[in-house]
Scaffold this active site. Structure first.
Site, PDB file in Angstrom:
ATOM      1  N   HIS A 122     -35.791 152.568  58.027  1.00  0.00           N
ATOM      2  CA  HIS A 122     -34.504 152.525  58.600  1.00  0.00           C
ATOM      3  C   HIS A 122     -34.382 152.791  60.094  1.00  0.00           C
ATOM      4  O   HIS A 122     -34.644 153.857  60.398  1.00  0.00           O
ATOM      5  CB  HIS A 122     -33.884 153.526  57.591  1.00  0.00           C
ATOM      6  N   ASP A 148     -40.209 147.716  45.523  1.00  0.00           N
ATOM      7  CA  ASP A 148     -40.424 148.147  47.126  1.00  0.00           C
ATOM      8  C   ASP A 148     -40.792 148.916  48.123  1.00  0.00           C
ATOM      9  O   ASP A 148     -40.907 150.151  47.729  1.00  0.00           O
ATOM     10  CB  ASP A 148     -38.466 148.764  47.212  1.00  0.00           C
ATOM     11  N   TYR A 158     -27.440 146.143  39.700  1.00  0.00           N
ATOM     12  CA  TYR A 158     -28.369 147.162  39.101  1.00  0.00           C
ATOM     13  C   TYR A 158     -27.306 147.254  38.067  1.00  0.00           C
ATOM     14  O   TYR A 158     -25.942 147.696  37.879  1.00  0.00           O
ATOM     15  CB  TYR A 158     -28.078 149.261  39.762  1.00  0.00           C
ATOM     16  N   GLU A 174     -35.932 141.265  48.833  1.00  0.00           N
ATOM     17  CA  GLU A 174     -35.812 142.345  50.179  1.00  0.00           C
ATOM     18  C   GLU A 174     -35.781 141.212  51.411  1.00  0.00           C
ATOM     19  O   GLU A 174     -37.899 141.578  50.743  1.00  0.00           O
ATOM     20  CB  GLU A 174     -35.402 143.168  50.085  1.00  0.00           C
ATOM     21  N   ASP A 182     -53.309 176.107  54.096  1.00  0.00           N
ATOM     22  CA  ASP A 182     -54.230 175.505  54.758  1.00  0.00           C
ATOM     23  C   ASP A 182     -54.580 173.859  54.972  1.00  0.00           C
ATOM     24  O   ASP A 182     -55.953 173.718  54.536  1.00  0.00           O
ATOM     25  CB  ASP A 182     -55.741 175.948  53.763  1.00  0.00           C
ATOM     26  N   ASP A 196     -40.356 145.585  55.679  1.00  0.00           N
ATOM     27  CA  ASP A 196     -39.681 147.091  53.878  1.00  0.00           C
ATOM     28  C   ASP A 196     -39.143 144.977  52.815  1.00  0.00           C
ATOM     29  O   ASP A 196     -38.301 144.509  52.739  1.00  0.00           O
ATOM     30  CB  ASP A 196     -38.487 146.770  55.167  1.00  0.00           C
ATOM     31  N   HIS A 245     -33.316 155.334  45.441  1.00  0.00           N
ATOM     32  CA  HIS A 245     -34.735 155.117  45.693  1.00  0.00           C
ATOM     33  C   HIS A 245     -35.440 156.156  44.815  1.00  0.00           C
ATOM     34  O   HIS A 245     -35.929 157.397  44.825  1.00  0.00           O
ATOM     35  CB  HIS A 245     -34.741 156.715  46.854  1.00  0.00           C
ATOM     36  N   ARG A 280     -33.331 144.013  43.079  1.00  0.00           N
ATOM     37  CA  ARG A 280     -33.347 143.944  44.657  1.00  0.00           C
ATOM     38  C   ARG A 280     -33.844 142.829  44.947  1.00  0.00           C
ATOM     39  O   ARG A 280     -34.806 142.715  44.809  1.00  0.00           O
ATOM     40  CB  ARG A 280     -33.488 144.616  44.926  1.00  0.00           C
ATOM     41  N   HIS A 293     -24.508 149.645  48.091  1.00  0.00           N
ATOM     42  CA  HIS A 293     -25.824 150.217  49.163  1.00  0.00           C
ATOM     43  C   HIS A 293     -25.182 148.580  50.061  1.00  0.00           C
ATOM     44  O   HIS A 293     -24.875 147.974  50.068  1.00  0.00           O
ATOM     45  CB  HIS A 293     -26.954 149.902  49.224  1.00  0.00           C
ATOM     46  N   HIS A 346     -30.354 146.447  56.781  1.00  0.00           N
ATOM     47  CA  HIS A 346     -30.594 147.787  58.618  1.00  0.00           C
ATOM     48  C   HIS A 346     -31.201 147.179  59.158  1.00  0.00           C
ATOM     49  O   HIS A 346     -32.423 146.279  58.432  1.00  0.00           O
ATOM     50  CB  HIS A 346     -30.996 149.089  57.278  1.00  0.00           C
ATOM     51  N   GLU A 351     -30.880 142.629  51.938  1.00  0.00           N
ATOM     52  CA  GLU A 351     -31.205 142.525  50.169  1.00  0.00           C
ATOM     53  C   GLU A 351     -30.199 143.174  49.501  1.00  0.00           C
ATOM     54  O   GLU A 351     -29.985 144.271  49.489  1.00  0.00           O
ATOM     55  CB  GLU A 351     -32.504 143.605  50.125  1.00  0.00           C
TER      56      GLU A 351
HETATM   57  N1  GLY Z   1     -36.648 151.145  51.303  1.00  0.00           N
HETATM   58  C1  GLY Z   1     -35.517 151.105  51.431  1.00  0.00           C
HETATM   59  C2  GLY Z   1     -35.015 150.263  51.977  1.00  0.00           C
HETATM   60  O1  GLY Z   1     -34.965 149.105  51.860  1.00  0.00           O
HETATM   61  O2  GLY Z   1     -33.911 150.225  53.005  1.00  0.00           O
HETATM   62 MN    MN Z   2     -34.448 148.321  52.967  1.00  0.00          MN
HETATM   63 MN    MN Z   3     -37.146 148.527  50.798  1.00  0.00          MN
END
Ligand code: GLY
Ligand code: MN
Ligand code: MN
Length: 422
Positions: free
Chosen positions: A348, A247, A376, A396, A37, A258, A230, A394, A337, A341, A372
């Site tokens: 994304h 982030d 690490y 970004e 519910d 982002d 993540h 990071r 990574h 993007h 970004e």
């Molecule tokens: N927040 C996810 C990324 O930076 O791609």
């Molecule tokens: Mn990103």
């Molecule tokens: Mn991000």
């Protein structure tokens, strides 16, 4: 705000891409049950939203392409007093016909029968292959005898690559609110607070400023947690001498931001933290400067990898010749990574990186992407100087490609060491 005429013009553009004698179907996202519910907050399917601007669930858009041209049909939930008492007002067919510039509006209850009729003697069906909604299964069943089935998501994706003026305004607004949230977080950050308390503070600022949603679950990662890409548990306590990677970006009227900033919990970077941070920041600035029409994202990636590897050699994290280290992919352990993007209706953004022939799509005016770079350093990595272990950084930003170069849409969000410390 996106006008109805812009949604109509998107449907027309999509219609031009459909082959003759075909039907295209887009479905609203399904509402999801969380537990008995109770439901998850609803968020419309981005492709359906892109073509309609309609936020109700249990709806569908049907495009019929024939020699006569394009016909658009919207299927919506009918008014129903009892259902509306529990789940909120519905627009209904009459009001929908007044609002949307579509040819016909019908009750969603008639969708299956109507589709059967519309698919009669058609050659091609377009729908989103990635969706597994029950309505998609029904559609597949109804269309088994059709000649061809094609993925409508890839046609829409190529349209979503280039943002209109109105879309860019919404992205800017999202970033403006996210700026307030990151600056608020910089002031709120203090040792002994939970990461999720900091997350709540950020999201409180989103909502207080008119952003109904976050664009993705905020990552608030102190110390070594930042090395989990993540990390969304956000359940640890902020430690005095550590950095916290945040982030977080809001969604404003369906458009994402982002942003990542990495800040010291105590308000002051330690010397090793500053060395690593300055290196990543320098790389980020250099990569952003390369953005302009015709530049390629893959080139930005290799440039970032080159600079980061050189930086890591200078700091003693990697040893050897940078070129050879890259050939052996040794840098990937510390920067695994992509450099960025597409961003838009989705964080994304569902838009292609390659043409159907496999060639890379170069940057063009009106595209929005993130940059970004990161590093690490896992706390258990004995191969790196001890002073860097357990640090993850990071940085970004969100960049608009302009006719002559780029505009860093998030340049006002503090990232210089002195500005963060202030
Ligand atoms: N927040 C996810 C990324 O930076 O791609
Ligand atoms: Mn990103
Ligand atoms: Mn991000």
């Amino acid at each position: 705000m996106i006008r109805e005429s812009e949604y109509k013009s998107r449907r027309d553009t999509l219609g031009n891409k459909l082959s003759n004698n075909s039907v295209g179907v887009l479905f609203a996202a399904e509402a999801k049950t969380r537990s008995n519910d109770t439901e998850y907050p609803y968020r419309q399917n981005s492709n359906f939203y892109y073509l309609t601007g309609f936020k109700e669930d249990n709806s569908a858009l049907v495009l019929v392409k024939s020699k006569k041209g394009l016909k658009t049909l919207l299927f919506v939930q009918s008014k129903d007093k009892k259902a509306e008492l529990w789940n909120g007002k519905r627009l209904g067919e009459k009001k929908a016909k007044e609002r949307f510039l579509v040819d016909e509006v019908h009750s969603i209850a008639t969708l299956q029968t109507k589709l059967r009729e519309l698919l009669e003697n058609k050659k091609t069906l377009y729908y989103d292959f990635a969706l597994e909604y029950p309505k998609v299964k029904m559609l597949k069943k109804e269309s088994q005898k059709l000649f061809a089935q094609k993925n409508i998501a890839s046609l829409i994706g190529s349209m979503r690559l280039i943002k209109s003026k109105a879309e860019i305004e919404l992205i800017k607004k999202a970033i403006e609110i996210t700026k307030e949230a990151h600056h608020g977080a910089m002031q709120f950050t203090k040792c002994d607070k939970y990461e999720y308390a900091l997350q709540a503070h950020i999201e409180y600022i989103f909502k207080s400023n008119g952003a109904y949603n976050d664009a993705y679950t905020s990552i608030v990662a102190c110390g070594n947690s930042a090395n989990t890409l993540h990390y969304i548990k956000n359940d640890k306590i902020l430690q005095k001498n550590e950095l916290v990677l945040i982030d977080a970006g809001c969604e404003y009227d369906y458009y994402a931001s982002d942003i990542t900033r990495t800040i010291p919990v105590s308000g002051k970077f330690t010397a090793p933290q500053k060395e690593l941070y300055s290196m990543v920041l320098d790389v980020q600035k250099k990569v952003i400067k390369k953005i302009k029409p015709h530049a390629k994202r893959s080139k930005l990636q290799s440039y970032a990898e080159k600079l980061l590897t050189k930086g890591m050699v200078d700091l003693g994290i990697l040893r050897g010749n940078p070129k050879k280290l890259i050939q052996k992919k040794k840098h990937k352990k510390y920067f695994p990574h992509g450099i960025g993007h597409w961003m838009g209706l989705d964080v994304h953004d569902e838009a292609p990186y390659k043409y159907p022939n496999g060639k890379e799509i170069p940057l063009q005016e009106g595209m929005v992407l993130t940059i970004e770079p990161a590093i690490y350093c896992d706390k258990k990595d004995k191969t790196i100087p001890e002073k860097y272990r357990g640090i993850g950084i990071r940085i970004e930003d969100n960049i608009l490609v302009t006719s002559s170069g780029y505009e860093n849409l998030s340049k006002k969000i503090r990232k210089e060491v002195v500005d963060i410390e202030k």
